[in-house]
Design a protein around this motif. Structure first.
Motif, PDB file in Angstrom:
ATOM      1  N   ALA A 163       0.826  -1.202   0.000  1.00  0.00           N
ATOM      2  CA  ALA A 163       0.000   0.000   0.000  1.00  0.00           C
ATOM      3  C   ALA A 163       0.859   1.251   0.000  1.00  0.00           C
ATOM      4  CB  ALA A 163      -0.921  -0.006   1.219  1.00  0.00           C
ATOM      5  N   VAL A 164       1.955   1.207   0.713  1.00  0.00           N
ATOM      6  CA  VAL A 164       2.811   2.397   0.776  1.00  0.00           C
ATOM      7  C   VAL A 164       3.542   2.607  -0.537  1.00  0.00           C
ATOM      8  CG1 VAL A 164       4.841   3.374   1.893  1.00  0.00           C
ATOM      9  CG2 VAL A 164       3.062   2.293   3.268  1.00  0.00           C
ATOM     10  N   THR A 165       4.065   1.563  -1.059  1.00  0.00           N
ATOM     11  CA  THR A 165       4.893   1.690  -2.267  1.00  0.00           C
ATOM     12  C   THR A 165       4.078   1.702  -3.544  1.00  0.00           C
ATOM     13  OG1 THR A 165       5.196  -0.725  -2.334  1.00  0.00           O
ATOM     14  CG2 THR A 165       6.836   0.578  -1.136  1.00  0.00           C
ATOM     15  N   GLY A 166       2.830   1.263  -3.445  1.00  0.00           N
ATOM     16  CA  GLY A 166       2.001   1.240  -4.637  1.00  0.00           C
ATOM     17  C   GLY A 166       2.253   0.027  -5.506  1.00  0.00           C
ATOM     18  N   ALA A 167       2.968  -0.941  -4.984  1.00  0.00           N
ATOM     19  CA  ALA A 167       3.252  -2.155  -5.738  1.00  0.00           C
ATOM     20  C   ALA A 167       2.318  -3.260  -5.270  1.00  0.00           C
ATOM     21  CB  ALA A 167       4.708  -2.566  -5.554  1.00  0.00           C
ATOM     22  N   GLY A 168       2.340  -4.348  -5.990  1.00  0.00           N
ATOM     23  CA  GLY A 168       1.534  -5.481  -5.591  1.00  0.00           C
ATOM     24  C   GLY A 168       2.169  -6.222  -4.434  1.00  0.00           C
ATOM     25  N   VAL A 169       1.361  -7.014  -3.812  1.00  0.00           N
ATOM     26  CA  VAL A 169       1.849  -7.766  -2.666  1.00  0.00           C
ATOM     27  C   VAL A 169       2.902  -8.764  -3.102  1.00  0.00           C
ATOM     28  CG1 VAL A 169       1.176  -9.328  -0.816  1.00  0.00           C
ATOM     29  CG2 VAL A 169      -0.314  -7.426  -1.443  1.00  0.00           C
ATOM     30  N   GLU A 170       2.660  -9.432  -4.223  1.00  0.00           N
ATOM     31  CA  GLU A 170       3.633 -10.408  -4.708  1.00  0.00           C
ATOM     32  C   GLU A 170       4.939  -9.731  -5.091  1.00  0.00           C
ATOM     33  OE1 GLU A 170       3.486 -13.607  -4.590  1.00  0.00           O
ATOM     34  OE2 GLU A 170       1.522 -13.465  -3.612  1.00  0.00           O
ATOM     35  N   THR A 171       4.827  -8.560  -5.642  1.00  0.00           N
ATOM     36  CA  THR A 171       6.033  -7.825  -5.988  1.00  0.00           C
ATOM     37  C   THR A 171       6.815  -7.471  -4.733  1.00  0.00           C
ATOM     38  OG1 THR A 171       4.912  -6.883  -7.897  1.00  0.00           O
ATOM     39  CG2 THR A 171       6.891  -5.764  -7.123  1.00  0.00           C
ATOM     40  N   VAL A 172       6.116  -7.035  -3.721  1.00  0.00           N
ATOM     41  CA  VAL A 172       6.752  -6.708  -2.449  1.00  0.00           C
ATOM     42  C   VAL A 172       7.381  -7.959  -1.859  1.00  0.00           C
ATOM     43  CG1 VAL A 172       6.323  -5.951  -0.103  1.00  0.00           C
ATOM     44  CG2 VAL A 172       5.233  -4.782  -1.998  1.00  0.00           C
TER      45      VAL A 172
ATOM     46  N   MET B   1      11.510 -20.102   3.874  1.00  0.00           N
ATOM     47  CA  MET B   1      11.256 -18.713   4.230  1.00  0.00           C
ATOM     48  C   MET B   1       9.793 -18.522   4.531  1.00  0.00           C
ATOM     49  SD  MET B   1      12.159 -15.273   2.178  1.00  0.00           S
ATOM     50  CE  MET B   1      13.905 -15.631   2.277  1.00  0.00           C
ATOM     51  N   SER B   2       9.564 -17.741   5.520  1.00  0.00           N
ATOM     52  CA  SER B   2       8.189 -17.539   5.932  1.00  0.00           C
ATOM     53  C   SER B   2       7.458 -16.657   4.939  1.00  0.00           C
ATOM     54  CB  SER B   2       8.151 -16.894   7.314  1.00  0.00           C
ATOM     55  OG  SER B   2       8.677 -15.599   7.238  1.00  0.00           O
ATOM     56  N   GLU B   3       6.139 -16.638   5.141  1.00  0.00           N
ATOM     57  CA  GLU B   3       5.332 -15.857   4.211  1.00  0.00           C
ATOM     58  C   GLU B   3       5.608 -14.379   4.352  1.00  0.00           C
ATOM     59  OE1 GLU B   3       1.279 -16.736   4.651  1.00  0.00           O
ATOM     60  OE2 GLU B   3       0.614 -15.350   3.107  1.00  0.00           O
ATOM     61  N   THR B   4       5.979 -13.957   5.530  1.00  0.00           N
ATOM     62  CA  THR B   4       6.243 -12.542   5.751  1.00  0.00           C
ATOM     63  C   THR B   4       7.640 -12.148   5.290  1.00  0.00           C
ATOM     64  OG1 THR B   4       6.973 -13.054   7.972  1.00  0.00           O
ATOM     65  CG2 THR B   4       4.662 -12.435   7.686  1.00  0.00           C
ATOM     66  N   GLU B   5       8.379 -13.088   4.780  1.00  0.00           N
ATOM     67  CA  GLU B   5       9.716 -12.784   4.280  1.00  0.00           C
ATOM     68  C   GLU B   5      10.569 -12.139   5.348  1.00  0.00           C
ATOM     69  OE1 GLU B   5      10.678 -13.882   1.474  1.00  0.00           O
ATOM     70  OE2 GLU B   5       8.747 -14.520   0.736  1.00  0.00           O
ATOM     71  N   ARG B   6      10.649 -12.795   6.473  1.00  0.00           N
ATOM     72  CA  ARG B   6      11.472 -12.267   7.566  1.00  0.00           C
ATOM     73  C   ARG B   6      12.500 -13.311   7.971  1.00  0.00           C
ATOM     74  NH1 ARG B   6       8.552  -7.574  10.452  1.00  0.00           N
ATOM     75  NH2 ARG B   6      10.693  -7.287  11.168  1.00  0.00           N
ATOM     76  N   ASP B   7      13.575 -12.792   8.436  1.00  0.00           N
ATOM     77  CA  ASP B   7      14.637 -13.666   8.933  1.00  0.00           C
ATOM     78  C   ASP B   7      15.018 -13.150  10.305  1.00  0.00           C
ATOM     79  OD1 ASP B   7      17.311 -14.705   9.514  1.00  0.00           O
ATOM     80  OD2 ASP B   7      17.299 -15.432   7.448  1.00  0.00           O
ATOM     81  N   SER B   8      14.966 -14.052  11.280  1.00  0.00           N
ATOM     82  CA  SER B   8      15.204 -13.621  12.659  1.00  0.00           C
ATOM     83  C   SER B   8      16.637 -13.122  12.842  1.00  0.00           C
ATOM     84  CB  SER B   8      14.930 -14.770  13.624  1.00  0.00           C
ATOM     85  OG  SER B   8      15.769 -15.862  13.310  1.00  0.00           O
ATOM     86  N   ARG B   9      17.522 -13.751  12.170  1.00  0.00           N
ATOM     87  CA  ARG B   9      18.902 -13.307  12.322  1.00  0.00           C
ATOM     88  C   ARG B   9      19.119 -11.931  11.711  1.00  0.00           C
ATOM     89  NH1 ARG B   9      24.279 -16.078   9.715  1.00  0.00           N
ATOM     90  NH2 ARG B   9      25.811 -14.973  10.999  1.00  0.00           N
ATOM     91  N   VAL B  10      18.532 -11.725  10.577  1.00  0.00           N
ATOM     92  CA  VAL B  10      18.633 -10.417   9.945  1.00  0.00           C
ATOM     93  C   VAL B  10      17.931  -9.366  10.788  1.00  0.00           C
ATOM     94  CG1 VAL B  10      17.977  -9.082   7.918  1.00  0.00           C
ATOM     95  CG2 VAL B  10      18.872 -11.390   7.641  1.00  0.00           C
TER      96      VAL B  10
END
Lengths: 199, 341
Positions: A163-172, B1-10
């Motif tokens: 929402a902030v960047t204006g990109a799609g979720v998959e793109t993000v 990798m999780s759906e939120t694309e997070r890494d605990s170490r990072v």
């Protein structure tokens, strides 16, 4: 409604819009660091970051009466910061943030001067992990960096970043995947350097 | 990798590495600007319902004023009426008790005038009675006794032919208003239209006015039966101020079986009055010379010589040595002092 520490960001913003200056102080205390670091990591120059940071909050002050809590306050705040940064890049001629394609910029990202693998002489130095990580982030493509910063500093979800960047979720999601991959490799290199240094 | 694309170490490494804060001066500037913007902004329009408290207050005020306006005056007037009654009673013993009598109200009836002193004006009538008894010795008891006797006669004559539809047994009216209302029909029937002035006077408190009216009433009462009918209700204004017969019920009210009871009562009162005739006569104001002479002449012309001579005797006793000089020659010769004796 009087502002209190337990109030949500939206309530504080509404209170400030109603004339409660204390609500603004609370909001500012909550989000000043994240917004500042977001801007600082993007523009990489503290002076410009300060200017952008002040502009972002002044825009918030001016737009207080038109604020409507239709979304999270952080989404609205970082959109203000995002727009202000784009304006800055446009004005400076370095507009590479919005159109950056993760895969297409793979080579460009690798070629950024921040990549520690390209500077083996600096690895020998005892640097702090933070500095290398910051450099790694700075070496990320702008879109990946922004997504990463929004995730780390604003603790946004994929949808909010979108929402902030204006990109799609998959793109993000893709941008974040690439960004984390590079940062992990950077951390792996740091571990190797540390192990070599210990030997 | 999780759906939120997070890494605990990072995340941990980034949180440790990224700690920059804006300069304090910038913080202060932004806060000041934000506060200034809020303070400088025109105050927001007040609440749409700001007028609710004012409307409520105005409503309450209007209701209060309305209640005061609607409140019956009886809730406020009793004090005023009481004061007015007190004032009237002090001024005149025959004051009407009703707070606001209509202007066209009938003149106080016998019962009303007699009841007023008995019910509310007794303190004022008692001293008058004592005073009248003290001065009775000077004026003689004959006129008063005659007047009392004529009252009784007139009452008897009036009571016999009168048969009101609603006889009343009450001889001492407690409320003057009630008695006035009850007596009004009979009074209208018995009131003589020839002498309305002294009877229409509601407050015959002045001794002079009663002094003028008393002889006239006595003369009427003693003249004839018909005159007795007329004078009976009108006689009381002269008697009321004296306080001698305050409890005498009005003759027009007597009727039917109540007549006997009323007569017995009046007889008892007459006996009392005869015992205290001097006090009564004292209060009876002296009739004027002209009226007295006129009365004597009328009696004489009607052939009531004895009564005429009695009146002359009473005249002489009233005026003493001046009586012969006041009497005209014909009356002086009609009843010379020696004959009177």
């Amino acid at each position: 409604m009087p502002a209190s520490a337990a109030s949500s960001d939206e309530d504080l913003m509404l209170a400030y819009a109603a004339g409660d200056a204390a609500a603004f102080d609370m909001l500012y205390a909550r989000h000043k660091g994240g917004v500042y670091r977001y801007l600082l990591r993007q523009c990489r120059q503290p002076g410009i970051a300060d200017e952008l940071f002040q502009d972002v909050w002044m825009n918030l002050v001016r737009a207080r009466e038109s604020y409507a809590p239709t979304a999270k306050f952080t989404t609205w705040l970082y959109r203000l910061a995002h727009n202000r940064m784009i304006d800055h890049f446009r004005a400076s001629g370095h507009l590479t943030l919005v159109s950056a394609d993760d895969e297409a910029h793979e080579e460009a990202v690798i070629a950024l001067p921040g990549a520690r693998s390209m500077q083996p002489e600096s690895r020998a130095e005892n640097r702090e992990l933070g500095e290398r990580l910051r450099a790694a982030v700075a070496a990320l493509p702008p879109a990946q960096r922004e997504a990463f910063l929004l995730q780390q500093e604003a603790e946004m979800s994929l949808a909010e970043i979108a929402a902030v960047t204006g990109a799609g979720v998959e793109t993000v999601k893709s941008r974040l995947r690439y960004a984390l991959s590079k940062l992990r490799s950077e951390l792996a290199d740091l571990d190797e350097d540390l192990q070599e240094g210990l030997r | 990798m999780s759906e939120t694309e997070r890494d605990s170490r990072v995340d941990t490494a980034w949180n440790a590495a990224s700690r920059e804060e804006p300069p304090i001066a910038l913080d202060d500037a932004i806060r000041a600007a934000a506060r200034k913007a809020v303070d400088a902004q025109p105050r927001r329009a007040p609440d749409k319902h700001w007028w609710y408290p004012y409307a409520a207050a105005a409503t309450v005020a209007v209701i209060a004023v309305g209640l005061l306006q609607v409140t019956p005056p009886e809730e406020v007037n009793p004090t005023i009426v009481a004061d007015a009654d007190r004032t009237q009673k002090q001024d005149a013993p025959a004051a009407v008790v009703t707070p606001a009598p209509p202007p066209e109200a009938s003149p106080p009836t016998i019962a009303a005038r007699s009841a007023t002193p008995s019910s509310a004006g007794r303190p004022t009538s008692a001293p008058i009675k004592k005073e009248s008894r003290a001065s009775e010795a000077q004026r003689g008891a004959a006129p008063a006794q005659n007047a009392t006797q004529r009252e009784l006669d007139a009452t008897d004559k009036l009571a016999q032919p009168t048969t009101p539809a609603k006889p009343t047994k009450r001889t001492e009216p407690v409320d003057a208003t009630e008695s006035a209302a009850a007596n009004k029909p009979a009074q209208l029937q018995a009131s003589p239209p020839a002498a309305p002035a002294p009877r229409a006077e509601p407050f015959p408190a002045a001794p002079q006015s009663s002094a003028q009216s008393a002889p006239v009433e006595r003369r009427d009462a003693s003249s004839s039966n018909a005159n007795a009918m007329k004078s009976a209700p009108a006689r009381e204004p002269a008697a009321a101020p004296s306080g001698a017969t305050p409890r005498v019920a009005g003759p027009p009210r007597l009727a039917g079986s109540a007549v006997g009871e009323q007569r017995a009562q009046r007889q008892a009162m007459l006996s009392k009055d005869e015992a205290g005739a001097q006090p009564r006569a004292k209060t009876a104001p002296p009739r004027s010379v002209e009226d007295w002479i006129k009365l004597i002449r009328e009696l004489r012309s009607e052939g009531r010589v004895d009564e005429a001579r009695k009146e002359i005797g009473a005249f002489r006793s009233a005026y003493g040595e001046q009586a012969d000089s006041l009497l005209p020659p014909d009356l002086r010769e009609f009843a010379p002092p020696a004959a009177k004796q």
